[in-house]
Design a protein around this motif. Structure first.
Motif, PDB file in Angstrom:
ATOM      1  N   GLU A  94       0.844  -1.203   0.000  1.00 24.08           N
ATOM      2  CA  GLU A  94       0.000   0.000   0.000  1.00 24.08           C
ATOM      3  C   GLU A  94       0.873   1.245   0.000  1.00 24.08           C
ATOM      4  OE1 GLU A  94      -0.598  -2.267   2.562  1.00 24.08           O
ATOM      5  OE2 GLU A  94      -2.479  -3.175   1.908  1.00 24.08           O
ATOM      6  N   GLU A 149       2.279   1.753  -3.370  1.00 30.19           N
ATOM      7  CA  GLU A 149       1.236   2.220  -4.292  1.00 30.19           C
ATOM      8  C   GLU A 149       0.980   3.710  -4.123  1.00 30.19           C
ATOM      9  OE1 GLU A 149      -1.757  -1.435  -5.331  1.00 30.19           O
ATOM     10  OE2 GLU A 149      -2.348   0.028  -3.851  1.00 30.19           O
ATOM     11  N   VAL A 153       3.886   5.612  -5.688  1.00 30.15           N
ATOM     12  CA  VAL A 153       4.048   5.500  -7.138  1.00 30.15           C
ATOM     13  C   VAL A 153       3.264   6.595  -7.855  1.00 30.15           C
ATOM     14  CG1 VAL A 153       3.443   4.027  -9.089  1.00 30.15           C
ATOM     15  CG2 VAL A 153       4.718   3.099  -7.213  1.00 30.15           C
ATOM     16  N   PRO A 180       5.464  12.127  -7.862  1.00 32.11           N
ATOM     17  CA  PRO A 180       6.592  12.234  -8.806  1.00 32.11           C
ATOM     18  C   PRO A 180       7.898  11.668  -8.242  1.00 32.11           C
ATOM     19  CG  PRO A 180       6.041  14.370  -7.890  1.00 32.11           C
ATOM     20  CD  PRO A 180       5.011  13.434  -7.406  1.00 32.11           C
ATOM     21  N   ARG A 200      10.500   4.996  -9.625  1.00 27.23           N
ATOM     22  CA  ARG A 200      10.182   3.730  -8.989  1.00 27.23           C
ATOM     23  C   ARG A 200      11.405   3.053  -8.396  1.00 27.23           C
ATOM     24  NH1 ARG A 200       6.229  -0.422 -11.944  1.00 27.23           N
ATOM     25  NH2 ARG A 200       4.642   1.063 -12.536  1.00 27.23           N
ATOM     26  N   ASP A 249       3.611  -3.951 -13.716  1.00 24.65           N
ATOM     27  CA  ASP A 249       2.413  -3.201 -13.345  1.00 24.65           C
ATOM     28  C   ASP A 249       2.198  -3.307 -11.848  1.00 24.65           C
ATOM     29  OD1 ASP A 249       2.083  -2.860 -16.070  1.00 24.65           O
ATOM     30  OD2 ASP A 249       0.941  -4.710 -16.246  1.00 24.65           O
ATOM     31  N   LEU A 250       1.668  -2.235 -11.310  1.00 22.29           N
ATOM     32  CA  LEU A 250       1.376  -2.263  -9.872  1.00 22.29           C
ATOM     33  C   LEU A 250      -0.123  -2.288  -9.662  1.00 22.29           C
ATOM     34  CD1 LEU A 250       3.956   0.186  -8.362  1.00 22.29           C
ATOM     35  CD2 LEU A 250       3.777  -2.223  -7.943  1.00 22.29           C
ATOM     36  N   LYS A 268      -2.641  -2.414 -24.267  1.00 20.65           N
ATOM     37  CA  LYS A 268      -2.210  -3.095 -23.050  1.00 20.65           C
ATOM     38  C   LYS A 268      -2.941  -4.416 -22.926  1.00 20.65           C
ATOM     39  CE  LYS A 268      -0.423  -3.939 -19.122  1.00 20.65           C
ATOM     40  NZ  LYS A 268       1.028  -4.173 -18.996  1.00 20.65           N
ATOM     41  N   TYR A 303      -3.191  -7.950 -20.279  1.00 22.93           N
ATOM     42  CA  TYR A 303      -2.767  -8.726 -19.114  1.00 22.93           C
ATOM     43  C   TYR A 303      -2.793 -10.192 -19.539  1.00 22.93           C
ATOM     44  CZ  TYR A 303      -3.688  -4.541 -16.345  1.00 22.93           C
ATOM     45  OH  TYR A 303      -3.675  -3.272 -15.824  1.00 22.93           O
ATOM     46  N   LEU A 340      -0.803   7.452 -15.314  1.00 23.15           N
ATOM     47  CA  LEU A 340      -0.026   7.654 -14.092  1.00 23.15           C
ATOM     48  C   LEU A 340       1.283   6.871 -14.059  1.00 23.15           C
ATOM     49  CD1 LEU A 340      -2.957   7.604 -11.647  1.00 23.15           C
ATOM     50  CD2 LEU A 340      -1.148   9.269 -11.531  1.00 23.15           C
ATOM     51  N   GLY A 341       1.468   5.977 -15.038  1.00 19.43           N
ATOM     52  CA  GLY A 341       2.684   5.167 -15.036  1.00 19.43           C
ATOM     53  C   GLY A 341       2.643   4.026 -14.048  1.00 19.43           C
ATOM     54  N   MET A 342       1.457   3.720 -13.505  1.00 21.28           N
ATOM     55  CA  MET A 342       1.378   2.570 -12.603  1.00 21.28           C
ATOM     56  C   MET A 342       1.286   1.288 -13.404  1.00 21.28           C
ATOM     57  SD  MET A 342      -1.289   4.134  -9.924  1.00 21.28           S
ATOM     58  CE  MET A 342      -1.000   3.333  -8.390  1.00 21.28           C
ATOM     59  N   VAL A 343       0.666   1.381 -14.564  1.00 23.72           N
ATOM     60  CA  VAL A 343       0.605   0.254 -15.485  1.00 23.72           C
ATOM     61  C   VAL A 343       1.402   0.665 -16.716  1.00 23.72           C
ATOM     62  CG1 VAL A 343      -0.933  -1.033 -16.994  1.00 23.72           C
ATOM     63  CG2 VAL A 343      -1.586  -0.613 -14.644  1.00 23.72           C
ATOM     64  N   LEU A 344       2.271  -0.221 -17.171  1.00 25.68           N
ATOM     65  CA  LEU A 344       3.128   0.131 -18.303  1.00 25.68           C
ATOM     66  C   LEU A 344       2.526  -0.420 -19.583  1.00 25.68           C
ATOM     67  CD1 LEU A 344       6.438  -0.837 -16.504  1.00 25.68           C
ATOM     68  CD2 LEU A 344       5.315   1.375 -16.546  1.00 25.68           C
ATOM     69  N   HIS A 374       9.045  10.176 -14.544  1.00 24.50           N
ATOM     70  CA  HIS A 374       8.302  10.283 -13.292  1.00 24.50           C
ATOM     71  C   HIS A 374       8.022  11.734 -12.882  1.00 24.50           C
ATOM     72  CE1 HIS A 374      12.539  10.388 -12.122  1.00 24.50           C
ATOM     73  NE2 HIS A 374      12.131  11.233 -11.209  1.00 24.50           N
ATOM     74  N   ALA A 375       8.834  12.676 -13.346  1.00 26.10           N
ATOM     75  CA  ALA A 375       8.692  14.059 -12.872  1.00 26.10           C
ATOM     76  C   ALA A 375       7.326  14.646 -13.242  1.00 26.10           C
ATOM     77  CB  ALA A 375       9.802  14.921 -13.431  1.00 26.10           C
ATOM     78  N   ARG A 391       4.533  13.514 -12.948  1.00 25.80           N
ATOM     79  CA  ARG A 391       3.444  13.184 -12.026  1.00 25.80           C
ATOM     80  C   ARG A 391       3.185  14.309 -11.023  1.00 25.80           C
ATOM     81  NH1 ARG A 391       4.987   7.506 -12.627  1.00 25.80           N
ATOM     82  NH2 ARG A 391       6.416   7.542 -10.884  1.00 25.80           N
ATOM     83  N   SER A 392       4.108  15.301 -10.955  1.00 25.10           N
ATOM     84  CA  SER A 392       3.827  16.439 -10.083  1.00 25.10           C
ATOM     85  C   SER A 392       2.665  17.255 -10.631  1.00 25.10           C
ATOM     86  CB  SER A 392       5.076  17.305  -9.952  1.00 25.10           C
ATOM     87  OG  SER A 392       5.463  17.755 -11.216  1.00 25.10           O
ATOM     88  N   TYR A 447      -4.206  12.254  -8.206  1.00 24.04           N
ATOM     89  CA  TYR A 447      -4.887  10.998  -8.504  1.00 24.04           C
ATOM     90  C   TYR A 447      -5.694  10.548  -7.303  1.00 24.04           C
ATOM     91  CZ  TYR A 447      -5.424   5.970  -9.427  1.00 24.04           C
ATOM     92  OH  TYR A 447      -5.931   4.714  -9.611  1.00 24.04           O
ATOM     93  N   ARG A 483      -5.803   2.549  -0.982  1.00 24.10           N
ATOM     94  CA  ARG A 483      -5.159   1.603  -0.067  1.00 24.10           C
ATOM     95  C   ARG A 483      -4.007   2.315   0.614  1.00 24.10           C
ATOM     96  NH1 ARG A 483      -4.269  -4.111  -1.288  1.00 24.10           N
ATOM     97  NH2 ARG A 483      -2.561  -3.508  -2.641  1.00 24.10           N
TER      98      ARG A 483
END
Lengths: 255, 235
Positions: free
Chosen positions: A71, A74, A77, A80, A83, A254-255, B9, B11, B48-52, B69-70, B72-73, B77, B83
């Motif tokens: 968590e 997550e 992530v 900014p 990872r 993937d997260l 994408k 899975y 968001l780059g959580m899933v590629l 990643h920058a 994301r500022s 979200y 969680r």
């Protein structure tokens, strides 16, 4: 990155397991030094126990910690932050706090009761072993998302390095006992960090005289400063390979 | 502001996004709709780059965001199910994120005040109800004045009063020129907040149209009917 390590530390310190681990090691070392008589004997008994328990506790604690921090990761992530930074902070946070526990629990008594170069090697080996097994734990945890599976893989790794590998080596030595195996044994040692650590410490104790021809060869190669450097270099490789490969897997999934 | 180009994408064997392309402008609220498992969350997680993604590109202000990643500022979200570390208190979670985002000078604490989160600052995240967690997620998403807001079913667990507060906040941020992406199933809510509707179905873009355009096309007054009509026509 320092900020994230700080929060990982907070989390671990609040968790009482590391405290219990420190006390356990402290009791173990003080007890063994007071039982054995000579400090060398104390170090020898301590070595055997340390090489069994430290990998086990490191790998189990690190795996559960990784899954429990899902968590937390997550949450980060979406910010900014790189990872691999998140991953390395987790790794350094866990391995540094476990190493700290080890230095407090074993290093302190060794300094008090058996301060010697051998004692120093014992502490150094323990710290390296901690870093290695936390790295292996993280590798097991990034391979699968299922917590039970991850802990299973981690325990299997521990079994392999602590018990099965020695069995395999003995089997090889026994089956090929007609051939000169001195150099082969030396090479085989490099493939198990636990054995490597054991030999580094053993060679500086008097008992190494009991190890026969192979022991003499070990002593001639690993006894020198260069050999010790090589052995610790190999331990460093044992840290870097799992850490870098798990970091790579972590940043590409993937997260 | 955001341009999605041929996003793909899968899975395993399941193809979640099949060559989706779309672009969104600042100052607009876009609602992403579609049946369950049509790829809505996956698309926002890709941004968001959580899933590629397996293929395609996502550009924000003309620059590709993949493997970066920058950027994301610029994004706030709010996840569908927030969680959080269970043994951290609300105060610690908010404090930590703030500590990490220290570079941001303008802090927006409006939602913390409106939701009365200060009164329960000392509660552990693990002890919170789903709705309260949603409030924390919302407060965190809006806190750093991001130019882009990605809200994944924001009002799903909220009581009517809290949902109304959130909607007002969304409208306010939209007026100040931010881009807002909302996935939602509640048509009345979409009609209130959004300007455009993007519909995904089985991972493919079904349509991307302004609300007025949809109503005109279907010749219906109510959005829910209009959308149902369009979907049936195309089948």
């Amino acid at each position: 990155m320092n900020k994230i390590i700080k929060y990982v530390f907070y989390d671990i310190v609040r968790n009482k397991i590391v405290l219990a681990y420190t006390l356990f090691l402290l009791l173990l070392s003080v007890g063994l030094f007071n039982l054995g008589g000579s400090p060398d004997k104390g170090i020898l008994s301590l070595l055997n126990l340390v090489l069994l328990t430290v990998p086990l506790i490191s790998i189990v604690f690190a795996t559960t910690h990784f899954y429990n921090s899902y968590e937390f990761m997550e949450l980060l992530v979406a910010q900014p932050i790189n990872r691999s930074k998140i991953f390395m902070s987790e790794y350094l946070g866990v391995s540094c706090s476990l190493s700290g526990a080890f230095i407090l629990g074993v290093g302190l008594p060794v300094m008090l009761f058996g301060a010697s170069i051998t004692g120093l090697y014992l502490v150094l080996t323990g710290v390296f072993i901690t870093f290695i097994f936390v790295a292996l734990a993280f590798l097991a945890s990034v391979i699968t998302r299922d917590k039970a599976k991850g802990i299973g893989i981690a325990l299997l790794l521990w079994f392999y390095f602590a018990l099965i590998y020695d069995g395999i080596v003995l089997f090889i030595l026994y089956s090929f006992s007609d051939y000169p195996l001195e150099h082969a044994t030396l090479a085989l040692t490099a493939f198990n960090p636990v054995d490597l650590g054991r030999i580094i410490v053993l060679l500086h104790l008097d008992v190494s005289a009991l190890m026969g021809y192979t022991g003499a060869l070990y002593k001639s190669i690993l006894g020198s400063l260069w050999g010790i450097g090589l052995a610790f270099g190999l331990l460093l490789v044992w840290i870097l390979v799992p850490v870098l490969s798990s970091r790579r897997i972590f940043s590409r999934r993937d997260l | 502001m955001i341009a999605i180009e041929n996003l793909r994408k899968s899975y395993g064997k399941l193809q979640v996004l099949k060559n989706v392309s779309a672009s969104f402008e600042a100052g607009r609220a876009i609602s992403i709709i579609g049946p369950n498992a049509s790829g809505k969350t996956t698309m926002s997680k890709c941004i968001l780059g959580m899933v590629l993604p397996d293929g395609g590109d996502i550009k924000i202000d003309g620059e590709s965001v993949l493997k970066k990643h920058a950027y994301r500022s610029k994004i706030g979200y709010m996840p569908q199910i927030g969680r959080y570390p269970e043994n951290m208190k609300i105060r610690q979670v908010i404090g930590m994120i703030r500590d990490i985002r220290k570079d941001v000078k303008q802090i927006d604490e409006e939602l913390i005040g409106l939701y009365g989160l200060e009164a329960i600052y000392e509660k552990r995240m693990g002890a919170l109800s789903g709705g309260t967690k949603q409030k924390v997620s919302a407060a965190l998403a809006f806190m750093f004045n991001p130019q882009i807001l990605i809200l994944d079913e924001p009002t799903a667990g909220l009581d009517p009063v809290s949902a109304e507060i959130l909607k007002c906040k969304i409208l306010k941020e939209k007026r100040s020129g931010k881009l807002i992406m909302i996935t939602s199933h509640i048509m009345s809510e979409i009609e209130e907040v959004a300007d455009e509707v993007l519909c995904l179905m089985d991972g493919q873009l079904k349509f991307h149209e302004t609300i007025a355009g949809i109503k005109a096309q279907a010749n219906e007054e109510r959005l829910s009917r209009a959308i149902a009509k369009i979907m049936n026509e195309q089948d």
